[in-house]
Design an enzyme around this catalytic site. Structure first.
Site, PDB file in Angstrom:
ATOM      1  N   TYR A  70       0.876  -1.231  -0.106  1.00 30.21           N
ATOM      2  CA  TYR A  70       0.087  -0.085   0.020  1.00 30.21           C
ATOM      3  C   TYR A  70       1.064   1.335   0.165  1.00 30.21           C
ATOM      4  O   TYR A  70       1.842   1.424  -0.929  1.00 30.21           O
ATOM      5  CB  TYR A  70      -0.915  -0.060   1.201  1.00 30.21           C
ATOM      6  N   LYS A  88     -20.412 -20.829  -9.283  1.00 33.23           N
ATOM      7  CA  LYS A  88     -19.850 -20.568 -10.519  1.00 33.23           C
ATOM      8  C   LYS A  88     -18.216 -20.282 -10.481  1.00 33.23           C
ATOM      9  O   LYS A  88     -17.375 -20.766 -11.122  1.00 33.23           O
ATOM     10  CB  LYS A  88     -20.289 -19.594 -11.402  1.00 33.23           C
TER      11      LYS A  88
END
Length: 765
Positions: A40, A95
């Site tokens: 970060y 899925k």
């Protein structure tokens, strides 16, 4: 199991231990402040600026290139209909799970709260920069057609509506092969399509792309035959309207060569089948119940070539053969779309794969001596490990040839190697195991059925058809536990060896045991007392053919359970010491470890036998054993007897089994790191091969290693698998989980199948 119990089990699966089925996992180090400053602020600003200069750098510095969005508005979810976006989320997560385990593609599932086509399109367009591809799912027609058409035209990443194209691609591959077997030409056959939804339209269009003639097609919806004189047809239905003056499925089926079912159960009668042309091709793909039951269809027409959407019959048309691998190929060349050329390439690849020799692992999984191209094998099996190395390259090549690939592949062999590595830690082995066991379930005695986990495992294997359980223990306790989990199968045999009702059987077993051991200090009275003990009783059941296999060890220490098994059943011919192996589901694939439970400090001769028996277990799983004999030294670097016994065992193996792929002694890191091995020991027989079996020099190292892998890496373990017993006996680790017991039961069934087959072969010879 009652419907309410099934409902509750499904809810628990999705809720525990963590809600949902997918998670975000870090791919970079984050242990130190330095790591975090790179992940970060301030370090993250650097790739941000690079992407600002060139948006294509997002593929270089972020996960975009391997990230697919599975997007739905919940308007056409499975057979549930319009249940809304929130209710569709479990399906979209599912899925995502399939994308990951079959092709190592990461997924964010996104549920959009709108039924307005334009609003849906704009929403997807706005979030598209996040993703490398978009899989549209469970969106009702006709809006689904417009949504996909627009998004494909207006975005520069692959977009596919799997409900439309998945079934089309898989069924087209099956159809091409079925026509070849039937010796018919696609340009000439008459095709009946029952159903006019997104999948049916897409199937029909793709069949046309391969040469089918529109004038030879008849499509039906819920109102009957779609004729060109019918009013109010959508543009998609009008595309396939026929000029023939027929109204019903009965009429359409007369002299038809092909039936494509994408509608509802049991609408095709035997009379309809009999009216079809010679060698009819019938794809009854309604799920879970096809348009005509498989057994009925086969009984009606001996010349039929049949496919369904079900896994319990030959020729399953399963979308998982397509979408993970199509997106894999598209992502890997940074395709801007999934076009017709790419879909057709997937079809051809799948069709061709069914004609290739099938790997032993697949034959083993499906209980076949040899799967070969023919009317019962026109499409690859979903568990076929070759899919990931065959379909994505075909799709990628088509993307390159059709000009939609931004990053072409040049090293195709290297690409295929990387694809194989993506199979992951699961490697489908557990599913293969269960599937194979179901093909010929055996009677398995559970010697500790007064334990809840054991009863739960017995319930699962019974309901899944993995085994026929026999439960030993106090009848009242077992029945109470069964009631708690709604295990209400009346056909499950419960036996309490301590009851008077079992006296005849106990006396029979005691006499056999006494005859075996009367010259070893065992009296008939002592034998009768031992038969009250469940492990002795269970072992005698297997010994006398009243059961096929045995599972024990959940609540008792390993040595106390092994003792009665050795006394009653004994070792196989030619075996002087039994041993065990554990299979660890690691990131590099299944890893067999031996001996993990029995031999404390085996000598060279015993290590030789352990390696040989372990290689047979590996083969039983349909894999080629590649064995490293491990030590703290490498190829003679230590003169210690601890190392030299391993060297001697390797020499024995090379002499006795010259075709076996085995080498050592080797430190574990060299065994598992081929680059290190090649650099330091290029002469090794293991160079260039992926080691899948480690044989350890003593019980300390083997047992510590497998438990360390299991706990630190959260790797699933199957075992310990007993090797060298005359009959199938398998002993659990103390306190094994329900899943571990289920997996070990499958192993016991497969072991029984294997021993039965060997006996049959011996009898024939």
């Amino acid at each position: 199991m009652s419907e309410e119990s099934k409902r509750r089990e499904a809810l628990v699966y999705h809720a525990k231990p963590t809600p949902g089925k997918i998670a975000v996992v870090p791919t970079k180090k984050y242990a130190t402040q330095r790591d975090l400053s790179l992940a970060y602020s301030p370090g993250v600003a650097v790739p941000c600026l690079e992407i600002e200069k060139d948006k294509e750098n997002a593929y270089k510095y972020t996960a975009k290139g391997n990230l697919v969005a599975v997007i739905s508005n919940g308007t056409a979810v499975l057979g549930l209909g319009n249940i809304g976006p929130e209710a569709s989320k479990p399906v979209m997560e599912g899925k995502g799970l399939l994308f990951k385990i079959f092709a190592d593609i990461d997924v964010f599932d996104i549920e959009v709260d709108t039924e307005d086509v334009e609003e849906f399109i704009q929403t997807v367009k706005k979030i598209a920069p996040t993703f490398g591809g978009i899989n549209l799912e469970d969106i009702k027609a006709p809006g689904a057609f417009e949504i996909e058409r627009r998004l494909k035209a207006e975005l520069d990443i692959p977009v596919m509506h799997d409900d439309q194209h998945g079934t089309a691609i898989i069924s087209a591959a099956a159809l091409i092969n079925a026509l070849e077997i039937a010796k018919k030409k696609i340009e000439e056959v008459k095709i009946v399509i029952s159903g006019a939804g997104a999948a049916a339209i897409s199937c029909s269009r793709l069949y046309q792309a391969f040469g089918a003639k529109r004038e030879n097609m008849v499509m039906l919806d819920s109102k009957g035959v779609i004729r060109d004189d019918r009013a109010d047809l959508s543009s998609e239905k009008a595309e396939f309207a026929t000029h023939r003056k027929i109204d019903t499925l009965d009429e359409a089926m007369v002299d038809a060569d092909v039936f494509i079912g994408l509608s509802m159960a049991n609408i095709v009668s035997p009379e309809m089948l009999l009216s079809m042309a010679k060698k009819p091709i019938v794809f009854a793909m309604a799920n879970p119940d096809p348009e005509i039951q498989y057994d009925l269809a086969i009984a009606t027409r001996k010349d039929i070539i049949m496919a369904t959407g079900r896994s319990d019959h030959p020729n399953q048309v399963n979308n998982v053969l397509g979408f993970p691998f199509i997106f894999r190929g598209a992502l890997d060349v940074r395709a801007t779309k999934i076009n017709e050329a790419m879909k057709m390439a997937a079809v051809k690849s799948l069709a061709q794969l069914a004609k290739e020799p099938v790997p032993e692992q697949v034959n083993v999984a499906y209980g076949e001596t040899r799967l070969t191209f023919g009317k019962d094998y026109i499409i690859p099996k979903p568990f076929d490990p070759r899919l990931i190395a065959e379909v994505p390259p075909a799709v990628a090549q088509a993307a390159m040839d059709s000009g939609v690939a931004k990053e072409p592949i040049t090293d195709w062999e290297g690409y295929k190697d990387k694809l194989r590595e993506r199979l992951g830690s699961d490697n489908k082995l557990v599913r293969l195991l269960l599937n194979r066991a179901k093909l010929n379930p055996k009677r398995v005695v559970f010697a500790e059925a007064d334990q809840l986990a054991v009863v739960k495992a017995a319930q699962i294997v019974h309901e899944e058809g993995v085994a026929v359980p026999i439960l030993l223990g106090r009848t009242d306790t077992i029945k109470t536990l069964m009631a708690e989990i709604e295990f209400d199968a009346e056909d499950v045999l419960i036996i309490d060896p301590k009851t008077d009702e079992e006296d005849d059987r106990k006396n029979k077993y005691a006499k056999v045991y006494w005859e075996q051991r009367k010259r070893k200090g065992v009296t008939l009275y002592a034998a009768q007392r031992l038969m009250r003990e469940r492990n002795y009783f269970a072992a005698m059941m297997v010994n006398e053919g009243d059961a096929d296999a045995l599972i024990s060890g959940y609540s008792r220490n390993y040595p106390s359970v092994v003792k009665p098994m050795l006394e009653v059943i004994g070792m196989a011919k030619g075996v002087n010491r039994v041993a065990t192996t554990n299979v660890m589901m690691t990131k590099r694939g299944p890893l067999f470890l031996g001996d993990t439970s029995i031999n404390i400090d085996p000598d060279a001769k015993e290590l030789t036998k352990i390696a040989q028996m372990t290689s047979q277990v590996v083969k039983m799983f349909g894999m080629t054993p590649v064995i490293a004999m491990t030590s703290y030294s490498n190829f003679g670097s230590s003169p210690s007897p601890k190392a030299s016994k391993v060297r001697d065992a390797v020499a024995n193996l090379h002499r006795l089994y010259p075709d076996m792929i085995v080498d050592g002694e080797l430190q574990t890191d060299f065994a598992l790191n081929d680059e290190m091995l090649k650099e330091r020991f290029p002469f090794s027989k293991l160079v260039g091969k992926k080691v899948n079996t480690l044989i350890f020099p003593n019980l300390d190292s083997a047992n510590i290693t497998y438990k360390l892998i299991k706990e630190l890496n959260e790797a699933e373990s199957i075992g310990p698998i007993m090797m060298g017993m005359r009959k199938p006996v398998h002993i659990l680790q103390l306190g094994a989980s329900v899943d571990e017991i289920v997996n070990m039961t499958a192993i016991a069934v497969i072991d029984a199948q294997h021993k039965e087959r060997l006996e049959a072969e011996k009898a024939e010879s």
